[in-house]
Write a protein that holds these residues in place. Structure first.
Motif, PDB file in Angstrom:
ATOM      1  N   SER A 128       0.817  -1.219   0.000  1.00  0.00           N
ATOM      2  CA  SER A 128       0.000   0.000   0.000  1.00  0.00           C
ATOM      3  C   SER A 128       0.849   1.268   0.000  1.00  0.00           C
ATOM      4  CB  SER A 128      -0.951  -0.012   1.196  1.00  0.00           C
ATOM      5  OG  SER A 128      -0.251  -0.384   2.365  1.00  0.00           O
ATOM      6  N   ASP A 129       2.042   1.208   0.537  1.00  0.00           N
ATOM      7  CA  ASP A 129       2.887   2.404   0.531  1.00  0.00           C
ATOM      8  C   ASP A 129       3.660   2.531  -0.779  1.00  0.00           C
ATOM      9  OD1 ASP A 129       4.647   0.370   0.783  1.00  0.00           O
ATOM     10  OD2 ASP A 129       5.715   1.166   2.516  1.00  0.00           O
ATOM     11  N   GLN A 130       3.225   1.804  -1.803  1.00  0.00           N
ATOM     12  CA  GLN A 130       3.800   1.853  -3.138  1.00  0.00           C
ATOM     13  C   GLN A 130       5.138   1.146  -3.267  1.00  0.00           C
ATOM     14  OE1 GLN A 130       2.104   4.378  -6.181  1.00  0.00           O
ATOM     15  NE2 GLN A 130       3.536   5.802  -5.245  1.00  0.00           N
ATOM     16  N   ARG A 131       5.695   0.679  -2.172  1.00  0.00           N
ATOM     17  CA  ARG A 131       6.960  -0.022  -2.279  1.00  0.00           C
ATOM     18  C   ARG A 131       6.716  -1.446  -2.766  1.00  0.00           C
ATOM     19  NH1 ARG A 131      10.328   0.346   3.009  1.00  0.00           N
ATOM     20  NH2 ARG A 131       8.363  -0.446   3.851  1.00  0.00           N
ATOM     21  N   TYR A 132       7.758  -2.013  -3.331  1.00  0.00           N
ATOM     22  CA  TYR A 132       7.650  -3.373  -3.856  1.00  0.00           C
ATOM     23  C   TYR A 132       8.259  -4.369  -2.875  1.00  0.00           C
ATOM     24  CZ  TYR A 132       6.737  -1.081  -8.330  1.00  0.00           C
ATOM     25  OH  TYR A 132       6.208  -0.322  -9.341  1.00  0.00           O
ATOM     26  N   ARG A 133       7.658  -5.540  -2.827  1.00  0.00           N
ATOM     27  CA  ARG A 133       8.290  -6.641  -2.102  1.00  0.00           C
ATOM     28  C   ARG A 133       8.007  -7.940  -2.858  1.00  0.00           C
ATOM     29  NH1 ARG A 133       4.351  -9.415   0.167  1.00  0.00           N
ATOM     30  NH2 ARG A 133       2.521  -8.394   1.015  1.00  0.00           N
ATOM     31  N   LEU A 134       8.619  -9.030  -2.434  1.00  0.00           N
ATOM     32  CA  LEU A 134       8.433 -10.295  -3.124  1.00  0.00           C
ATOM     33  C   LEU A 134       6.975 -10.730  -3.017  1.00  0.00           C
ATOM     34  CD1 LEU A 134      11.677 -12.193  -2.167  1.00  0.00           C
ATOM     35  CD2 LEU A 134      11.138 -10.952  -4.252  1.00  0.00           C
ATOM     36  N   GLY A 135       6.504 -11.353  -4.063  1.00  0.00           N
ATOM     37  CA  GLY A 135       5.086 -11.641  -4.151  1.00  0.00           C
ATOM     38  C   GLY A 135       4.690 -13.057  -3.820  1.00  0.00           C
ATOM     39  N   ALA A 136       3.416 -13.290  -3.878  1.00  0.00           N
ATOM     40  CA  ALA A 136       2.830 -14.526  -3.388  1.00  0.00           C
ATOM     41  C   ALA A 136       3.142 -15.724  -4.280  1.00  0.00           C
ATOM     42  CB  ALA A 136       1.321 -14.371  -3.272  1.00  0.00           C
ATOM     43  N   ARG A 137       3.161 -15.507  -5.583  1.00  0.00           N
ATOM     44  CA  ARG A 137       3.337 -16.642  -6.469  1.00  0.00           C
ATOM     45  C   ARG A 137       4.659 -17.357  -6.202  1.00  0.00           C
ATOM     46  NH1 ARG A 137       0.200 -16.035 -11.214  1.00  0.00           N
ATOM     47  NH2 ARG A 137      -1.140 -16.082  -9.399  1.00  0.00           N
ATOM     48  N   LEU A 138       5.603 -16.613  -5.667  1.00  0.00           N
ATOM     49  CA  LEU A 138       6.885 -17.185  -5.318  1.00  0.00           C
ATOM     50  C   LEU A 138       6.701 -18.347  -4.338  1.00  0.00           C
ATOM     51  CD1 LEU A 138       9.506 -16.239  -6.441  1.00  0.00           C
ATOM     52  CD2 LEU A 138       9.819 -14.783  -4.470  1.00  0.00           C
ATOM     53  N   PHE A 139       5.810 -18.165  -3.367  1.00  0.00           N
ATOM     54  CA  PHE A 139       5.529 -19.230  -2.411  1.00  0.00           C
ATOM     55  C   PHE A 139       4.961 -20.432  -3.154  1.00  0.00           C
ATOM     56  CE2 PHE A 139       5.369 -15.327  -0.322  1.00  0.00           C
ATOM     57  CZ  PHE A 139       5.560 -15.498   1.026  1.00  0.00           C
ATOM     58  N   ALA A 140       3.958 -20.148  -3.956  1.00  0.00           N
ATOM     59  CA  ALA A 140       3.274 -21.224  -4.660  1.00  0.00           C
ATOM     60  C   ALA A 140       4.257 -21.998  -5.538  1.00  0.00           C
ATOM     61  CB  ALA A 140       2.139 -20.657  -5.497  1.00  0.00           C
ATOM     62  N   LEU A 141       5.105 -21.271  -6.258  1.00  0.00           N
ATOM     63  CA  LEU A 141       6.090 -21.931  -7.120  1.00  0.00           C
ATOM     64  C   LEU A 141       7.026 -22.803  -6.302  1.00  0.00           C
ATOM     65  CD1 LEU A 141       7.103 -19.167  -9.667  1.00  0.00           C
ATOM     66  CD2 LEU A 141       5.996 -21.340 -10.174  1.00  0.00           C
ATOM     67  N   ALA A 142       7.528 -22.245  -5.221  1.00  0.00           N
ATOM     68  CA  ALA A 142       8.465 -22.997  -4.388  1.00  0.00           C
ATOM     69  C   ALA A 142       7.798 -24.260  -3.852  1.00  0.00           C
ATOM     70  CB  ALA A 142       8.961 -22.129  -3.240  1.00  0.00           C
ATOM     71  N   GLN A 143       6.545 -24.119  -3.454  1.00  0.00           N
ATOM     72  CA  GLN A 143       5.824 -25.277  -2.931  1.00  0.00           C
ATOM     73  C   GLN A 143       5.662 -26.352  -4.000  1.00  0.00           C
ATOM     74  OE1 GLN A 143       4.951 -26.066   0.042  1.00  0.00           O
ATOM     75  NE2 GLN A 143       5.569 -24.160   1.018  1.00  0.00           N
TER      76      GLN A 143
END
Lengths: 254, 254
Positions: free
Chosen positions: B53-68
């Motif tokens: 929400s503060d416009q900054r970027y961070r690692l996203g959710a799909r990364l979890f799904a892919l790793a799993q």
DNA sequence: TCGGCCGTTGCAATATGCGCAACGGCCATT
DNA sequence: AATGGCCGTTGCGCATATTGCAACGGCCGA
């Protein structure tokens, strides 16, 4: 927006299905083999893709590491975890923590049931967004127009006869959930599994995460599970308090 | 090999350090802001990056799904898991499963100790390669030149006074491990924690994975832990047998 | 031994990503 | 309340990085 990167990243979900050789990757991408090769090489250099001994490619190790790091950066998870463990010790059932992100709701933490019968779920896995109790809480808090837009965009698979059938029913359910401040899923995803969930709020009162307790009805009836609601809500509130900084945490050096 | 993809992928480890805004990403990449923006957008479309929400970027959710998903595709893990659980039930301590990949050794499965005192480790986390018992087993099986090259390339952090101090000591230790077919880590990583480990081999006899039992010495002494070695080796051998297809598994339809 | 398959390389054409400069919204400061 | 500065965003022309092709070579099976 960037064709090259777009193609490269499309390889990842493709490989997530299982190892593939160069030809298959090129075919699935719709590009020439040499192009696919260059993309795979770049992915390989970054450790996202691994080339196994039979020359086929599969997802690589760095992906795990990245996902783990991403996870640790979610401070809500860190704060919530001990509370989830305590709740699990008190009630013995599976406890989940979930957040909403980009039209998906996903589990970011889980403490397994201490009963032998466990439910199947994975951290990082997107939840059944139309039926899961935690999803209802997270979506119920969205601004009206977004909530409606999202609801209309979703599919409503009938996992069971009690699954949410369509957008109207879903929006109605969300309204209820929003009012009462908690949610349930009574056999909407898996016939025999019930959940009760409560919201975790940030300092501004917005729902930042949701937690749930799930149990198969061979262990406890829906009524018995609902009796846990006050406990679940107290836990969620405790996490909310700590997350929003209202509750002084152990280390007061900050 | 591909500049654009290379830049895009370099953003991921950068964001793994913590959320960053556009300016910082562009600066760290050494490219113009508009370039960084396009790359981030592409990553975003693929769900690998999330814009908070503060416009900054961070690692996203799909990364979890892919790793799993990647994890579930590792068949060695699937085969080994029930054995790890059984071993944990027998001895009560933390059980790890690890593989070697691209100069890293990482845990791909873990069954937590049933004692209240648990050790810190994460699935997906690279292990302390110079001291961990599982790492010794996996590296000891490498061909001589590779083993030497890798050993010289490594750092030898002194986690404790008993940590492997340098490449020579490490190679000597690997030789011993290779001979005896098992490995230990006695306080080399954490002063108070000991491990015993055994190799899991494929049909061709090469080490494909390694497993270990770890326990703090406040729970059991090093001697008591070593007494578990035969059990650990039997378990590892059972997994080897099943993995290499020597042992008929439950479902004989294949 | 031969044929076909798959991964790999160099090259020339051009589509593609790049940096620039200008815009506009937001926040903090005066 | 007005203004200045910061940060994200956009359109554009140029140049470069990426693409597909065609040819090579190694490996496996016939």
């Amino acid at each position: 927006m960037s064709q090259t990167v777009d193609r490269a990243l499309s390889i990842l979900p493709l490989l997530a299905e299982g190892p593939a050789d160069l030809g298959r990757v090129a075919e699935r991408l719709g590009v020439h083999k040499s192009t696919a090769l260059r993309l795979l090489r770049t992915l390989h250099e970054h450790g996202l893709v691994y080339r196994q001994s039979d020359q086929r490619y599969r997802l690589g190790a760095r992906l795990f590491a990245l996902a783990q790091e991403a996870m640790e950066n979610l401070d809500i998870r860190e704060i919530a975890h001990p509370h989830l463990v305590r709740l699990n010790e008190q009630c013995g059932h599976t406890v989940h923590l979930a957040v909403h992100e980009e039209n998906e709701v996903l589990y970011i933490d889980k403490v397994d049931s201490r009963y032998p019968v466990r439910m199947y779920s994975r951290i990082g896995k997107p939840v059944a967004i139309t039926v899961a109790a935690v999803a209802k809480l997270l979506l119920a808090d969205l601004p009206e127009p977004e909530r409606r837009a999202l609801a209309e965009r979703l599919d409503y698979p009938l996992y069971t006869p009690r699954s949410t059938p369509n957008a109207d029913a879903f929006l109605k359910e969300l309204a209820t959930v929003r009012e009462q401040g908690w949610a349930t899923d009574l056999g909407g995803h898996e016939e025999s599994i019930n959940c009760v969930a409560a919201p975790i709020r940030g300092a501004d009162g917005r729902v930042v995460a949701a937690m749930s307790v799930s149990a198969p009805n061979v262990v406890v009836t829906a009524e018995e599970l609902l009796a846990l609601l006050p406990l679940v809500r107290r836990t969620a509130d405790a996490i909310s308090g700590e997350y929003s900084g209202r509750t002084p945490v152990k280390d007061p050096t900050v």
